[in-house]
Scaffold this active site. Structure first.
Site, PDB file in Angstrom:
ATOM      1  N   GLY A 183       0.825  -1.196   0.000  1.00  0.00           N
ATOM      2  CA  GLY A 183       0.000   0.000   0.000  1.00  0.00           C
ATOM      3  C   GLY A 183       0.865   1.255   0.000  1.00  0.00           C
TER       4      GLY A 183
ATOM      5  N   ALA B 291      15.497  -2.395  -3.142  1.00  0.00           N
ATOM      6  CA  ALA B 291      15.043  -2.847  -4.462  1.00  0.00           C
ATOM      7  C   ALA B 291      15.222  -1.742  -5.491  1.00  0.00           C
ATOM      8  CB  ALA B 291      13.581  -3.298  -4.378  1.00  0.00           C
TER       9      ALA B 291
ATOM     10  N   LYS C 243      16.828   7.171   1.636  1.00  0.00           N
ATOM     11  CA  LYS C 243      16.855   6.632   3.004  1.00  0.00           C
ATOM     12  C   LYS C 243      15.639   5.741   3.231  1.00  0.00           C
ATOM     13  CE  LYS C 243      19.766  10.089   5.268  1.00  0.00           C
ATOM     14  NZ  LYS C 243      19.796  11.261   6.175  1.00  0.00           N
TER      15      LYS C 243
ATOM     16  N   GLU D 183       8.417   4.307   8.327  1.00  0.00           N
ATOM     17  CA  GLU D 183       8.170   4.167   9.767  1.00  0.00           C
ATOM     18  C   GLU D 183       8.431   5.427  10.567  1.00  0.00           C
ATOM     19  OE1 GLU D 183       9.554  -0.145  10.858  1.00  0.00           O
ATOM     20  OE2 GLU D 183      10.468   0.426   8.954  1.00  0.00           O
TER      21      GLU D 183
END
Lengths: 352, 752
Positions: free
Chosen positions: B479, B525, B714, B718
């Site tokens: 999401g 990734a 970075k 969170e």
């Protein structure tokens, strides 16, 4: 889930006959019943779907000036009926403070009266609950009970009735119309719900097959429309059950209280009509001093059933504020945050 | 089954220049709002049966009996899986050979070690029949007393906290620092157990074909899940195909494959046909991880100028009785505030709960609310403004290690957010800002921080003769917007318009994209994608510059650049050639290249790498009722390069709202006697609703970081929780004069 029979009667007598069989349950909006069935809290053998009985879906003005709400009128339809909201603003405000928009679209007048407690031990089938299984005991006692009852509880049950709608209704002397095998009868909402005593499984005066067909508001209920509020303290701004709530309605003349109605929610197994507080208010000066005395009277018999002593003081304060808000006058339109402390004070920005 | 997703067929997105940095809308947004996005539980292969878990009603003991016959006699029930008939596994589910391997309850015996542990699985032709079959099992137990709460068992010092961090850390002499301080504070804060509560419950549709396994299930780490399942079943990882195109939230709870997901695979094995298993909401409270409760004590000393002389941060937490995950709450004090002496320590108890796991900002969230509250108290004790105090103690190097920061634009965050918020008008003392309607108003702040983590990832890039490109990596979109952000990086990496790039992700047969966790997925990734693009462009450049017929002949790799589907000579942009022309001349339908994303050990050794932010909160508190409303949140964050500002802002919003949730709402109410969670539903386990967050602003602070990775990314997933939770708590203090000591803050704490 357990298999059950599904019946969709086309008349009220057929519905009553079907539901009189043991193990039957009426289905209207289903917002509570379906959750209870999925959780294994109740397991009816037979679902009697009354949701398409069109005659129960009407709001009728009565010849005596009262109003009759069909049992299947949806919460949202009722709250958004402009005439209803004008005449019974505290009821509309209470409706809109409950649940979520989606639930209010489905939930009904009759179903709201019959919704079950939110006591977690009632929902948790691994816990002991006298309401779910008479004689099993009450795990809420001595458990996590900071939101449980402070009035009218017993050692058999400390659960509360979760309704918002019922709180102003009981204050306004609403009457429940019940159709049963022996015909139609009327019971005041105040008498309709029962305190737990030794039989917490008996939550109301319905007999097998009895169908709530409507709720009546007497003519007098509209006389409070200029000074009626519902106030609900909760642990998030919306979509939460009341920690404590109060409905207050006044008729004030010359600074004196000529009529007073007060009821509390979230404090007992039934919507709690505070008649002793009303007696204090009647004829008293319409000011904070009187309201504080009324609050003390309303909570005089309160006692904590666990870690919930704070609810008693909170309820006193809510009573005072609800009466102050009622005295200040019903707002011209329903606040954007219905019944919230954050919109009950005149002039507050609802979207602050 | 083919993936019903074609991201490059979406309408063109508004942008200019390169794709990176553009606020593209979600490329999967249309699929989601129309319901066309296929989540795991939406799959329904032919012949599929439904599995439903029967779970334990006690916290500790054993199953004495199950009425399997009653369940099997119920119409539609096909089989009941218990320890007696559960298919064998190649690996003991209680074995643990790396810190990311957590013990699973897979019906290996009749022992019960937490409420909601699976005790049987009922498989039936319909969901309803399976559900009723599970109810008919009517388990009887031999129960033992549950160990509940942070004082419910003897405490010990764990061998490590988080993943491999020592339980005890120190630099300098904290006791001497406290001794020499002019002012000292000591405060204890408690945080509650919390559950991830992703909107999408854990779900799996599993189908076996011999020893090949096909799975639809939400996963934040496809390759890890594939490896774990391969080990449990003793089959080769490549025989397992997992599709996870979309997750309805994960927040750490879908990082590792959970026990119930494996039970779905076992059920399919047992009955020999495809099986779907979806957790009920209340079943997510146990076997799928949670954030453990903490009790944290902070001691701080300050000199006469308000400089910290010592920080001591001690955290008590809980794990399960059978596995190790210890919330590293005290480690939050390692990175934010300069102090000559810092000590952090942990202790823990073992309780009869499911094993706690990573939950969005594990350690940082719990530690931050305590640290930021204590910093606020310390500023107050020094008579200083909380922002001034934080600036006085600004860490120019990482306090615990002394390493320089790879980049740190925290000062700019403080400035931007405080100006936007209007912080300079804040009175120092509490209860000074009643508003015209009688509410107590308070302003509080907190510093946000989260490490810039990278894992390992691979990607494969293809250029085709028709001029289009393909990028493949098994990335996971929870999401957060991976489908869009990675396509943007891919487009720039390939020198193509984004609509010319076919981006494939969310499937385990693609290159390993690492885990979508630790806020490190975009960096990890993303770097693999970037490098794969560079590799295939290098091959293309070789083809062009090495061929006499090309206008680029002789330019050499260093001498060309890729842009808009063409290679250009750097020294003469009039000389260029399209990708299609180059491949056509070479007679190639396509060429490919591979890239990896991996942290650079040398720069990681040399620099401390963290994102930072500053969050300012305004609350209104009803003076009589203690009901709180967060009326305004302003955060500014610096997290390196921003791939897509629209998505990044959404991540900050989500994190900040989670911070509000942490401070005011979230709590798993656990019965003190039985250990059972009493509010395992979304009506009573509160998270904020829209009315709780009327105004949230996230400001992006530019930050160039040449050391974290070549793209300068970075991570933003969170950090928003950190800082925000403390800012709300500090605003409540400023409004009321009552210092919140336990979270969530309760009405009764403020009634006075």
């Amino acid at each position: 889930m357990k298999n059950f029979d599904y019946i969709r009667p086309t008349t009220i007598p057929d519905a009553i006959a079907a539901a009189a069989e043991p193990g039957s349950a009426y289905l209207a909006g289903g917002t509570n019943l379906l959750d209870l069935m999925k959780g294994g809290v109740t397991s009816p053998e037979r679902i009697v779907d009354i949701s398409r009985l069109a005659e129960l879906n009407r709001i009728e003005r009565l010849a005596d000036g009262g109003l009759r709400l069909g049992a299947l009128v949806r919460n949202a339809d009722l709250a958004h009926d402009p005439e209803f909201a004008r005449s019974y603003p505290a009821v509309a405000e209470a409706l809109l403070s409950g649940a979520s928009a989606q639930l209010r679209n489905a939930a009904t007048v009759g179903g709201n009266l019959l919704q079950r407690t939110r006591c977690s031990y009632f929902y948790d089938t691994a816990s002991a609950c006298n309401k779910r299984e008479p004689g099993a005991g009450c795990d809420a006692l001595g458990g996590e009970n900071r939101l449980h009852a402070v009035l009218g509880w017993s050692d058999a049950c400390i659960a509360t009735h979760p309704s918002d709608f019922c709180v102003p209704l009981v204050a306004l002397d609403a009457v429940v119309e019940i159709e049963g095998k022996k015909g139609r009868r009327h019971v005041t909402l105040e008498e309709f719900h029962r305190l737990p005593g030794e039989t917490p499984q008996r939550e109301n005066g319905l007999e097998p097959g009895d169908l709530i067909v409507g709720v009546r508001l007497p003519a007098e209920a509209a006389s409070f429309s200029a000074n009626a509020r519902y106030l609900k303290v909760r642990e998030r701004t919306s979509y939460a059950f009341a920690v404590v709530s109060a409905a207050a309605a006044l008729v004030v003349e010359g600074g004196k209280i000529r009529q007073a109605r007060l009821a509390l929610g979230g404090v007992a197994a039934k919507p709690w009509r505070a008649r002793s507080a009303e007696a204090v208010l009647l004829g008293a000066d319409a000011d904070e001093t009187s309201f504080v005395r009324a609050a003390d009277a309303a909570l005089a018999d309160a006692s904590p059933s666990g870690d919930n002593a704070f609810k008693i003081e909170l309820a006193r304060r809510i009573v005072v504020r609800a009466l102050m808000s009622a005295l200040a006058g019903t707002p011209g339109r329903l606040p954007a945050l219905p019944a919230s402390p954050f919109s009950s004070i005149p002039g507050v920005r609802h979207d602050a | 089954m083919t993936l019903e997703l074609s991201l490059n067929q979406q309408p063109a997105h508004l942008r200019q220049g390169s794709s990176i940095g553009q606020p593209l809308t979600r490329r999967d947004g249309f699929l989601k709002v129309t319901g066309a996005a296929r989540y795991a539980a939406d799959n329904h292969p032919p012949g599929m049966l439904y599995a439903v878990l029967a779970v334990s009603g006690i916290a500790r003991g054993r199953v004495a009996s199950l009425d399997v016959e009653a369940a099997k006699a119920h119409g539609g029930v096909v089989e009941v899986m218990t320890p007696q008939n559960r298919p064998p596994l190649a690996t003991d589910p209680d074995a643990k050979n790396n810190p990311f391997m957590f013990r699973l309850d897979l019906l290996q015996n009749d022992r019960i070690r937490y409420p909601n542990q699976t005790i049987a699985v009922v498989i039936a032709e319909t969901l309803e029949a399976a559900t009723e079959g599970a109810a008919l099992l009517s388990p009887r137990y031999e129960a033992q007393p549950a160990r509940v709460g942070l004082d419910g068992a003897e405490s010990f010092v764990p061998g490590g906290v988080g993943i491999g961090s020592p339980a005890v850390h120190h630099k300098g002499d904290v006791e001497a620092g406290l001794e020499s301080a002019a002012t000292r504070i000591e405060a204890t804060y408690e945080t509650s157990a919390q559950y991830h509560n992703a909107m999408e419950p854990h779900a799996i549709v599993a189908a076996w074909d011999g020893d090949s396994l096909s799975i639809d299930t939400p996963s934040q780490g496809l390759a890890m899940a594939q490896g774990r399942i391969a080990g449990l079943f003793g089959i080769a990882p490549q025989n397992i195909h997992i599709r996870s195109p979309f997750l309805g939230g994960g927040f750490g709870s879908k990082g590792m494959i959970s026990g119930p997901q494996v039970l779905g695979i076992l059920a399919a094995r047992l009955v020999g046909c495809p099986v779907k298993l979806v957790l009920r909401r209340e079943q997510m409270y146990g076997p799928a991880g949670h954030r453990a409760p903490t009790r944290q004590t902070l001691r701080m000393g300050m000199d006469r100028e308000g400089r910290l002389t010592a920080i001591d941060h001690h955290a008590k937490t809980a794990s399960s009785t059978f596995d190790d995950f210890f919330e590293p709450a005290a480690d939050a004090s390692h990175t934010l505030y300069a102090s000559p002496a810092i000590a952090t320590s942990h202790e823990a108890v073992r309780l009869d709960t499911g094993t706690p796991l990573f939950m969005r900002a594990p350690g940082e969230a719990t530690g931050s609310i305590a640290l930021e509250s204590a910093i606020d108290e310390a500023a107050g004790a020094c008579g200083m403004d909380p922002l001034e105090f934080r600036l006085r103690n600004y860490a120019e190097v990482e306090p615990m290690t002394g390493k320089p920061f790879s980049s740190k634009a925290l000062r700019e965050c403080y400035t931007l957010a405080s100006e936007r918020f209007g912080w300079q008008r804040r009175p120092l003392q509490p209860r000074q800002m009643p508003d015209k309607d009688g509410f107590l108003t308070g302003w509080g702040m907190g510093t946000a921080t989260f490490p810039a983590i990278m894992f390992q990832a691979e990607a494969r890039a293809v250029l085709r003769a028709d001029g289009s490109g393909l990028m493949e990596t098994g990335a996971q979109d929870m999401g957060q917007g991976a489908w869009t952000a990675f396509a943007q990086i891919a487009a720039d990496g390939l020198g193509l318009d984004i609509d010319q790039v076919d981006f494939r992700a969310g499937s385990s047969d693609l290159p390993n994209a690492g885990i979508a966790g630790g806020s490190g997925h975009t960096a990890t990734a993303g770097m693999a994608i970037h490098n794969a693009g560079a590799a295939v462009i290098a091959r293309l450049a070789d083809l062009a510059t090495g061929h006499e017929a090309s206008p680029l002949f002789g330019a050499g790799n260093e001498g060309v650049l890729a842009r808009g589907g063409r290679l250009y000579r750097r020294d003469d942009e009039n000389r260029s050639e399209s990708y299609g022309e180059i491949l056509a001349r070479a007679g190639l339908a396509e060429i490919d290249g591979r890239g990896t994303g991996t942290p650079d050990p040398a720069s990681r050794e040399a620099y401390a790498m963290h994102a930072h932010g500053a969050v300012f909160a305004e609350v209104k508190v009803d003076p009589d009722f203690g009901q709180i409303r967060v009326t305004r949140l302003v955060g500014a964050f610096a997290a390196g390069r921003v791939i897509n500002p629209r998505l990044v802002r959404s991540q900050y919003y989500g994190g900040m709202i989670w911070g509000v949730s942490f401070a005011l709402h979230e709590e798993a109410v656990t019965d003190r006697r039985s250990g059972r969670i009493q509010n395992a539903n979304l009506a009573e386990y509160h998270v904020p609703v829209n009315a709780d967050v009327p105004s949230v602003e996230a400001l992006l602070v530019h930050e160039d970081d040449p050391y974290v990775n070549a793209l300068g990314i970075k991570g933003v997933g969170e950090i928003g929780i950190t800082g925000t939770a403390g800012a709300v708590a500090n605003a409540v203090w400023h409004a009321t004069g009552v210092r919140p000591r336990r979270f969530p803050i309760r009405i009764e704490d403020l009634l006075g």
